[in-house]
Design an enzyme around this catalytic site. Structure first.
Site, short mmCIF file in Angstrom:
data_model
loop_
_atom_site.label_atom_id
_atom_site.label_comp_id
_atom_site.label_asym_id
_atom_site.label_seq_id
_atom_site.Cartn_x
_atom_site.Cartn_y
_atom_site.Cartn_z
CB SER A 172 5.30 -1.73 12.07
OG SER A 172 4.79 -0.53 12.62
CD GLU A 182 -2.79 5.70 6.87
OE1 GLU A 182 -2.64 5.68 5.60
OE2 GLU A 182 -1.74 5.01 7.48
CG ASN A 214 -1.65 1.05 1.60
OD1 ASN A 214 -1.94 1.76 0.53
ND2 ASN A 214 -2.24 1.28 2.49
CG HIS A 274 -5.76 2.11 5.27
ND1 HIS A 274 -5.22 3.00 5.96
CD2 HIS A 274 -5.01 1.21 5.12
CE1 HIS A 274 -4.11 2.73 6.51
NE2 HIS A 274 -3.86 1.56 5.80
CD GLU A 282 -3.40 -2.54 7.56
OE1 GLU A 282 -2.31 -2.54 7.30
OE2 GLU A 282 -4.11 -1.59 7.20
#
Ligand code: PGA
Length: 232
Positions: free
Chosen positions: A196, A89, A7, A87, A151
């Site tokens: 990460s 974000e 991504n 996602h 995530e």
């Protein structure tokens, strides 16, 4: 086969795409590049099989007067095969209702959604309740295959990760929960970890039987790391 998604977020450029096109993915890897939407078409022209192309989001309406937005169909026409839904974000301005609509339109356009779920640091003590809320509407979607990327928000871009043991338990729970929500999908669930990941820690995470692949952000921009990840 491991599904490995790269991504790029709002980063990367054509020179990096060119570098990606020189790499040779290992035979056990299904690699998906998720560049900015403007590069989807070029990526699909430049990258050969086994590469697949992903989009970072899609709109929750099929078409219309939505200046600047991109529908699932437009993304599919551009060459996308996959699309990220939810996602972290984007979750601050995309509700569960929005995500369900976007998910359904993605499937209708022939895209494979990758549903991203995860808790904030403050939500960590009640992680399963948070994940259940983010998964529960899958009951209503008509999907051939379910791909979920767990995530944790506190692990994205921070260098922090859960332990493999913690993830193993959580992934077992997720698999059972998704089966409960959509029993008819039982055999077609793929669970990815993201947050990460890099070329050094990826193998440790993917050594767990429960984890079918990874969603990689920051390390996607470092071509040496991408090369190492694809070689595994
Ligand atoms: P990261 O991002 O690998 O930089 O933590 C992952 C993601 O946002 O999907």
């Amino acid at each position: 086969m491991r599904l490995i998604c790269f991504n790029w977020k709002m980063l990367g450029d054509l020179a990096l795409l060119q570098q990606y096109s020189q790499l040779i993915p290992g035979k056990d890897i299904l690699p998906v590049i998720i560049p900015p939407a403007t590069m989807i078409h070029q990526a699909s022209a430049m990258l050969e099989s086994p590469w697949a192309i992903g989009a970072q989001t899609c709109h929750n309406v099929a078409s219309g007067a939505y200046t600047g937005q991109l529908s699932a169909k437009i993304l599919a026409d551009a060459g996308a095969d996959y699309v990220l839904i939810g996602h972290s974000e984007r979750r601050d301005f995309e509700s569960e209702v929005y995500l369900q609509a976007a998910y359904e339109l993605a499937v209708a356009a022939g895209l494979q959604p990758i549903l991203c779920i995860g808790e904030t640091l403050a939500e960590r003590p009640s992680v399963t309740a948070v994940l259940e809320r983010q998964l529960v509407w899958l009951e209503h979607v008509n999907a051939g295959e379910i791909i979920v990327a767990y995530e944790p928000r506190w692990a994205i871009g921070t260098g922090l990760t859960p332990s493999v043991e913690e993830l193993s338990g959580l992934f077992s729970w997720m698999r059972i929960k998704i089966n409960e929500i959509i029993p008819r999908q039982a055999a077609k669930i793929r669970l990815l970890y993201g947050g990460s990941l890099n070329s050094k820690n990826l193998n440790e995470f993917l050594s767990s039987d429960n984890i079918d692949g990874g969603l990689i952000g920051g390390a996607s921009l470092k071509i040496e790391q991408v090369r190492d990840i694809l070689n595994d």
